[in-house]
Design a protein around this motif. Structure first.
Motif, PDB file in Angstrom:
ATOM      1  N   ALA A  45       0.841  -1.196   0.000  1.00 30.79           N
ATOM      2  CA  ALA A  45       0.000   0.000   0.000  1.00 30.79           C
ATOM      3  C   ALA A  45       0.881   1.253   0.000  1.00 30.79           C
ATOM      4  CB  ALA A  45      -0.902   0.001   1.230  1.00 30.79           C
ATOM      5  N   ALA A  46       0.344   2.334  -0.516  1.00 32.13           N
ATOM      6  CA  ALA A  46       1.078   3.599  -0.522  1.00 32.13           C
ATOM      7  C   ALA A  46       1.334   4.047   0.914  1.00 32.13           C
ATOM      8  CB  ALA A  46       0.276   4.658  -1.268  1.00 32.13           C
ATOM      9  N   ILE A  47       2.536   4.556   1.165  1.00 33.32           N
ATOM     10  CA  ILE A  47       2.907   4.978   2.518  1.00 33.32           C
ATOM     11  C   ILE A  47       4.041   5.997   2.430  1.00 33.32           C
ATOM     12  CG2 ILE A  47       4.541   3.085   2.821  1.00 33.32           C
ATOM     13  CD1 ILE A  47       3.853   3.002   5.771  1.00 33.32           C
ATOM     14  N   ILE A  48       4.041   6.897   3.395  1.00 29.53           N
ATOM     15  CA  ILE A  48       5.179   7.792   3.621  1.00 29.53           C
ATOM     16  C   ILE A  48       5.499   7.689   5.101  1.00 29.53           C
ATOM     17  CG2 ILE A  48       5.988  10.185   3.677  1.00 29.53           C
ATOM     18  CD1 ILE A  48       4.200  10.761   1.313  1.00 29.53           C
ATOM     19  N   SER A  49       6.776   7.509   5.435  1.00 27.82           N
ATOM     20  CA  SER A  49       7.180   7.349   6.827  1.00 27.82           C
ATOM     21  C   SER A  49       8.533   7.994   7.065  1.00 27.82           C
ATOM     22  CB  SER A  49       7.255   5.854   7.187  1.00 27.82           C
ATOM     23  OG  SER A  49       7.721   5.674   8.512  1.00 27.82           O
ATOM     24  N   THR A  50       8.733   8.510   8.278  1.00 30.84           N
ATOM     25  CA  THR A  50      10.057   8.982   8.662  1.00 30.84           C
ATOM     26  C   THR A  50      10.891   7.786   9.083  1.00 30.84           C
ATOM     27  OG1 THR A  50       9.236   9.438  10.886  1.00 30.84           O
ATOM     28  CG2 THR A  50       9.304  11.288   9.352  1.00 30.84           C
ATOM     29  N   LEU A  51      12.203   7.920   8.947  1.00 31.64           N
ATOM     30  CA  LEU A  51      13.127   6.834   9.262  1.00 31.64           C
ATOM     31  C   LEU A  51      14.104   7.255  10.351  1.00 31.64           C
ATOM     32  CD1 LEU A  51      13.982   5.680   5.631  1.00 31.64           C
ATOM     33  CD2 LEU A  51      12.313   4.668   7.196  1.00 31.64           C
ATOM     34  N   GLU A  52      14.479   6.308  11.175  1.00 38.00           N
ATOM     35  CA  GLU A  52      15.483   6.500  12.221  1.00 38.00           C
ATOM     36  C   GLU A  52      16.845   6.066  11.682  1.00 38.00           C
ATOM     37  OE1 GLU A  52      14.987   7.423  15.634  1.00 38.00           O
ATOM     38  OE2 GLU A  52      13.052   8.080  14.855  1.00 38.00           O
ATOM     39  N   LYS A  53      17.879   6.316  12.446  1.00 34.70           N
ATOM     40  CA  LYS A  53      19.208   5.804  12.143  1.00 34.70           C
ATOM     41  C   LYS A  53      19.159   4.278  12.226  1.00 34.70           C
ATOM     42  CE  LYS A  53      23.960   6.347  13.730  1.00 34.70           C
ATOM     43  NZ  LYS A  53      24.822   7.073  14.681  1.00 34.70           N
ATOM     44  N   GLY A  54      19.690   3.585  11.220  1.00 36.85           N
ATOM     45  CA  GLY A  54      19.678   2.123  11.232  1.00 36.85           C
ATOM     46  C   GLY A  54      19.972   1.542   9.864  1.00 36.85           C
ATOM     47  N   ASP A  55      19.670   0.258   9.721  1.00 43.60           N
ATOM     48  CA  ASP A  55      19.978  -0.487   8.497  1.00 43.60           C
ATOM     49  C   ASP A  55      18.802  -0.509   7.522  1.00 43.60           C
ATOM     50  OD1 ASP A  55      22.427  -1.117   9.576  1.00 43.60           O
ATOM     51  OD2 ASP A  55      21.882  -3.161  10.127  1.00 43.60           O
ATOM     52  N   VAL A  56      19.110  -0.290   6.247  1.00 46.91           N
ATOM     53  CA  VAL A  56      18.175  -0.534   5.153  1.00 46.91           C
ATOM     54  C   VAL A  56      18.645  -1.824   4.501  1.00 46.91           C
ATOM     55  CG1 VAL A  56      17.305   0.281   2.935  1.00 46.91           C
ATOM     56  CG2 VAL A  56      17.712   1.918   4.791  1.00 46.91           C
ATOM     57  N   THR A  57      17.846  -2.882   4.605  1.00 47.50           N
ATOM     58  CA  THR A  57      18.213  -4.194   4.079  1.00 47.50           C
ATOM     59  C   THR A  57      17.450  -4.448   2.783  1.00 47.50           C
ATOM     60  OG1 THR A  57      18.526  -4.989   6.334  1.00 47.50           O
ATOM     61  CG2 THR A  57      18.358  -6.655   4.614  1.00 47.50           C
ATOM     62  N   ILE A  58      18.196  -4.648   1.702  1.00 49.09           N
ATOM     63  CA  ILE A  58      17.611  -4.861   0.379  1.00 49.09           C
ATOM     64  C   ILE A  58      17.782  -6.317  -0.008  1.00 49.09           C
ATOM     65  CG2 ILE A  58      17.741  -4.213  -2.049  1.00 49.09           C
ATOM     66  CD1 ILE A  58      19.201  -1.670  -1.071  1.00 49.09           C
ATOM     67  N   ARG A  59      16.701  -6.945  -0.435  1.00 51.37           N
ATOM     68  CA  ARG A  59      16.776  -8.314  -0.951  1.00 51.37           C
ATOM     69  C   ARG A  59      16.618  -8.268  -2.463  1.00 51.37           C
ATOM     70  NH1 ARG A  59      14.061  -9.596   3.944  1.00 51.37           N
ATOM     71  NH2 ARG A  59      15.545 -10.639   5.303  1.00 51.37           N
ATOM     72  N   LEU A  60      17.645  -8.755  -3.125  1.00 55.50           N
ATOM     73  CA  LEU A  60      17.636  -8.882  -4.579  1.00 55.50           C
ATOM     74  C   LEU A  60      17.352 -10.336  -4.917  1.00 55.50           C
ATOM     75  CD1 LEU A  60      20.885  -6.814  -4.953  1.00 55.50           C
ATOM     76  CD2 LEU A  60      18.617  -6.001  -5.559  1.00 55.50           C
ATOM     77  N   ALA A  61      17.331 -10.682  -6.178  1.00 55.48           N
ATOM     78  CA  ALA A  61      17.018 -12.055  -6.583  1.00 55.48           C
ATOM     79  C   ALA A  61      17.931 -13.086  -5.921  1.00 55.48           C
ATOM     80  CB  ALA A  61      17.091 -12.179  -8.095  1.00 55.48           C
ATOM     81  N   LYS A  62      19.254 -12.810  -5.874  1.00 55.74           N
ATOM     82  CA  LYS A  62      20.185 -13.821  -5.357  1.00 55.74           C
ATOM     83  C   LYS A  62      21.112 -13.298  -4.281  1.00 55.74           C
ATOM     84  CE  LYS A  62      20.114 -16.575  -9.520  1.00 55.74           C
ATOM     85  NZ  LYS A  62      20.871 -17.302 -10.506  1.00 55.74           N
TER      86      LYS A  62
END
Length: 80
Positions: free
Chosen positions: A36-53
């Protein structure tokens, strides 16, 4: 789903992903395809991205995330 991670001075990442986890102000959350559409503020921390492999992790110093029509934009204060 498409993701862009931007800081005030550079584009850190752009590309197709499977999912992304971000450190929201009210807690960590995950964005999957057709979220769903969302806008949120973010704290200091990790952004974890999952790609295909593989999985990539970027440490951010806060910011904002927007999700709209299977596109995620993370506007980070800085990459640590």
């Amino acid at each position: 789903m498409y993701l862009e991670i931007l800081t005030p001075d550079q584009k850190v990442f752009s590309g197709d992903i499977t999912s992304v986890q971000v450190p929201g102000t009210s807690g960590r959350f995950e964005v999957l395809t057709n979220h769903a559409a969302i806008i949120s503020t973010l704290e200091k921390g990790d952004v974890t991205i999952r790609l295909a492999k593989e999985e990539k992790v970027f440490k951010i110093d806060g910011g904002v995330v927007e999700v709209l029509h299977d596109k995620v934009i993370v506007l980070a204060e800085a990459i640590l």
